[in-house]
Design an enzyme around this catalytic site. Structure first.
Site, PDB file in Angstrom:
ATOM      1  N   SER A 196     -24.419-100.208 -23.309  1.00 11.50           N
ATOM      2  CA  SER A 196     -24.563-100.331 -24.765  1.00 11.50           C
ATOM      3  C   SER A 196     -25.748 -99.499 -25.268  1.00 11.50           C
ATOM      4  O   SER A 196     -25.774 -98.290 -24.969  1.00 11.50           O
ATOM      5  CB  SER A 196     -24.694-101.813 -25.118  1.00 11.50           C
ATOM      6  OG  SER A 196     -24.342-102.047 -26.450  1.00 11.50           O
ATOM      7  N   ASP A 225     -13.264-103.208 -27.630  1.00 11.89           N
ATOM      8  CA  ASP A 225     -14.702-103.349 -27.872  1.00 11.89           C
ATOM      9  C   ASP A 225     -14.982-103.263 -29.372  1.00 11.89           C
ATOM     10  O   ASP A 225     -14.668-102.257 -30.011  1.00 11.89           O
ATOM     11  CB  ASP A 225     -15.440-102.206 -27.144  1.00 11.89           C
ATOM     12  CG  ASP A 225     -16.942-102.383 -27.184  1.00 11.89           C
ATOM     13  OD1 ASP A 225     -17.617-101.897 -26.265  1.00 11.89           O
ATOM     14  OD2 ASP A 225     -17.448-103.017 -28.141  1.00 11.89           O
ATOM     15  N   HIS A 278     -16.825-105.924 -25.047  1.00 16.37           N
ATOM     16  CA  HIS A 278     -17.981-105.023 -24.951  1.00 16.37           C
ATOM     17  C   HIS A 278     -18.702-105.052 -23.605  1.00 16.37           C
ATOM     18  O   HIS A 278     -18.836-104.022 -22.942  1.00 16.37           O
ATOM     19  CB  HIS A 278     -18.967-105.355 -26.076  1.00 16.37           C
ATOM     20  CG  HIS A 278     -20.138-104.431 -26.156  1.00 16.37           C
ATOM     21  ND1 HIS A 278     -20.010-103.053 -26.196  1.00 16.37           N
ATOM     22  CD2 HIS A 278     -21.468-104.682 -26.174  1.00 16.37           C
ATOM     23  CE1 HIS A 278     -21.203-102.503 -26.250  1.00 16.37           C
ATOM     24  NE2 HIS A 278     -22.115-103.469 -26.253  1.00 16.37           N
TER      25      HIS A 278
END
Ligand SMILES: O=C1N[C@]2(CO1)C[C@H](C(=O)N1CCC(COc3ccc(F)cc3Cl)CC1)C2
Length: 321
Positions: A140, A257, A287
């Site tokens: 991320s 996601d 995610h």
């Protein structure tokens, strides 16, 4: 209207003052003296909590793990243990303002600080193990840190593994109006907080979502406008860097996601000149793929460990032996 007033009232004045030198021992946000914790001190004098997973014998490679926004490096323990079992030396730290490190919670004056601190830690470990290849694993926002770190040292990394990296913003949260408002607010009220990360979109595994919500080392407050601006600036920087990405990378992204758009990974894979790149899409994946349903989390660990070990250059000494 009243909602504007309520949002104004939510303004939290942040103060990242530093304690006087020579005062009492520096303590983590949880009150633990840093003299009792593995840590490094960054270029701004802030203490960053570190974790190390060292194999028994001679390590074959170094792996730096870069965690994402609002979390910390603890949740990567299982992944790090697997890599340690393969004789890899894994290391990580909580980024400024995260977990057990110092700094204003989930806020940063300049995204470059995350990259500078990562390079400091990587250089420290390389000085201790000068001949080992170095890998980065990022998730991320940690994926954005990994990409920009590798771009600063394009020849230094044997490979970069990116788990649902932040490359592009989610189009719903990045409408021109919202971006315009964020920029406007950033000038007026940079400490104003927007919504917080919706944990239900992290994983389809309810236990993982519950663990995230219960983890007091995670930041559960709202995202400051100024932090959002730093993320947007990082996204713009990556957009400019993609045409020069020539180092080996593995991209893992779920197509369900909702926090980091999979388009970013597709754009990076399709537009980077690297000749050693791989993308694996997880149908229905949320995610935090490494914490998604068990079969997905297992596959992610397998993909990542296999790719890294396949990318450890064979050293001449091994060939001779
Ligand atoms: O397991 C995990 N994964 C985590 C938490 O726990 C998710 C979190 C993480 O890093 N991101 C998710 C949120 C996303 C928001 O993005 C923005 C928001 C406002 C804005 F103005 C511009 C942007 Cl780009 C950044 C990246 C790490």
């Amino acid at each position: 209207g009243s909602d504007v007033l309520s949002s104004l009232l939510r303004v939290s004045v942040t103060d990242s003052s530093m304690p006087e030198p020579g005062a009492a021992p520096r303590r983590s946000p949880q009150g633990v003296p840093y003299s009792d914790l593995p840590h490094i001190v960054n270029a701004d004098g802030l203490h960053l909590f570190c974790r190390y997973w060292e194999p028994a014998g001679q390590p074959r490679a170094l792996v730096f793990i870069a965690h994402g926004a609002g979390e910390h490096c603890g949740p990567y323990d299982e992944m790090a243990q697997k890599l340690k079992e393969l004789s890899l030396l894994v290391f990580a730290h909580d980024h400024v303002g995260h977990g057990q490190s110092e700094g204003d919670r989930m806020n940063i004056k300049d995204f470059q600080i995350y990259i500078r601190d990562s390079l400091q830690h990587i250089d420290l470990m390389k000085s201790r193990h000068p001949d080992l290849p170095v890998f980065i694993v990022g998730h991320s926002m940690g994926g954005a840190i990994s990409i920009l770190t590798a771009c600063e040292r394009p020849g230094d990394f044997a490979g970069v593994v990116l788990i649902a990296p932040l490359v592009q913003m989610n189009p719903e949260s990045a409408t021109p109006f919202k971006v315009f408002m964020a920029k406007l607010l950033n000038h007026m009220l940079p400490s104003l907080t927007m919504g917080s990360i919706e944990s239900k979109w992290l994983s389809r595994d309810k236990r993982q979502v519950a663990a995230y919500d219960a983890d007091e080392l995670n930041y559960h407050g709202g995202m400051r406008v100024s932090f959002g601006m730093q993320l947007m600036a990082a996204v713009e920087r990556m957009e400019r860097e993609i045409p020069s990405i020539s180092w080996p990378f593995l991209l893992l992204h779920g197509d369900a996601d909702k926090l980091c758009d999979i388009r970013g990974s597709r754009i990076m894979h399709d537009n980077s000149p690297s000749t050693d790149k791989k993308i694996k899409i997880y149908e229905g994946g949320y995610h935090a793929l490494h914490h998604d349903l068990p079969e997905v989390a297992e596959s992610v660990l397998k993909e990542l460990t296999t790719w890294i070990t396949e990318h450890i250059p064979a050293t001449t000494s091994q060939e001779v032996q």
